[in-house]
Scaffold this motif. Structure first.
Motif: not given
Length: 278
Positions: A54-57, A62-63, A98-99
């Motif tokens: 979840q954090k990665w997505q 944001v990036v 979606p991310l």
């Protein structure tokens, strides 16, 4: 395509800091961290922290927002290449939402978009038919030449259009990726049918862009020549990106849903067989 007498330095607009984008990206990144580390123990002490996935997505979203909305991508799309402008729209509509929906933890979704007062407003708009109509109407409208001419002038109109696009894109993805039960998802077969329908309508504007033999966006003039492209070639590539790029993202999601659904069905069948045998 090779540029016509222009060095790469000359083709890229001078550095221009987009402080509003930097501030938004920081707020989203820091706000997510603060909610997970500081607010969760207070508002939902029994809820687990956000998973690594979840954090990665969330942070990838944001990036992606920072990259496509800042220099040089945004500046090139606004001044030179409609193709780059199209990439920006596709990322805002089909990558970032979606991310973010997959990255938001259940407890955080429940206290924000799932809050009764908020969900009461969002739920009717996030149903498949209203979400489909809102998203596709918006996506077609923002590629209308007059609106594109208004957007590339920069300032509040461009910001408002992109904010609206992001909002209706979140609604579009909710029937498939809603992170809260307050706004229910479709069952897997419905999700696949819904995304299949979403992949069809953009074919109309994409066809106009791809097969047009005259420039549709006079506001760009001959700016694409600096990148070795004519205006017609620029919009042709943009049309291909709209159709094939958007279709690839949507059909990839359909494939993931299909494999997960069939896996769940097989697991249920094995469980039923085990229960009958016992």
């Amino acid at each position: 395509f090779r540029s016509r007498g222009h060095s790469p330095h000359e083709m890229i607009p001078p550095f221009h800091p987009h402080y509003d984008v930097w501030a938004l990206a920081f707020a989203l990144a820091f706000g997510y961290w603060y909610a997970d580390r500081r607010l969760r123990p207070v508002l939902a002490p029994e809820a687990p922290p956000a998973t690594t996935g979840q954090k990665w997505q969330w942070y990838l979203a944001v990036v992606a927002l920072w990259l496509v909305s800042g220099w040089p991508v945004h500046d090139i799309g606004e001044t030179s290449l409609f193709t780059v402008h199209m990439v920006e729209h596709m990322v805002i509509a089909l990558v970032i939402p979606p991310l973010m929906l997959r990255g938001i933890p259940r407890w955080l979704a429940d206290v924000t978009i799932g809050h009764p007062k908020v969900a009461r407003f969002i739920r009717p708009l996030a149903k498949p038919v209203p979400a489909f109509v809102l998203f596709n109407t918006t996506f077609i409208a923002i590629h209308w030449p007059d609106l594109v001419a208004l957007m590339v002038q920069g300032g509040p109109p461009h910001l408002l259009v992109h904010a609206w696009l992001f909002g209706v894109s979140i609604l579009m993805w909710m029937p498939v990726l809603s992170p809260t039960t307050a706004i229910p998802r479709l069952p897997p077969p419905g999700q696949m049918g819904y995304l299949f329908a979403q992949s069809l309508l953009p074919t109309i504007p994409a066809s106009f862009l791809t097969f047009s033999t005259v420039p549709l966006y006079p506001v760009y003039g001959d700016a694409a020549l600096a990148f070795g492209l004519t205006a017609v070639a620029d919009q042709t590539i943009a049309g291909v990106i709209m159709k094939l790029g958007g279709g690839l993202l949507l059909w990839s999601t359909i494939a993931v849903i299909w494999f997960r659904w069939t896996k769940q069905e097989r697991e249920w069948e094995r469980l039923e067989s085990t229960l009958r045998a016992s």
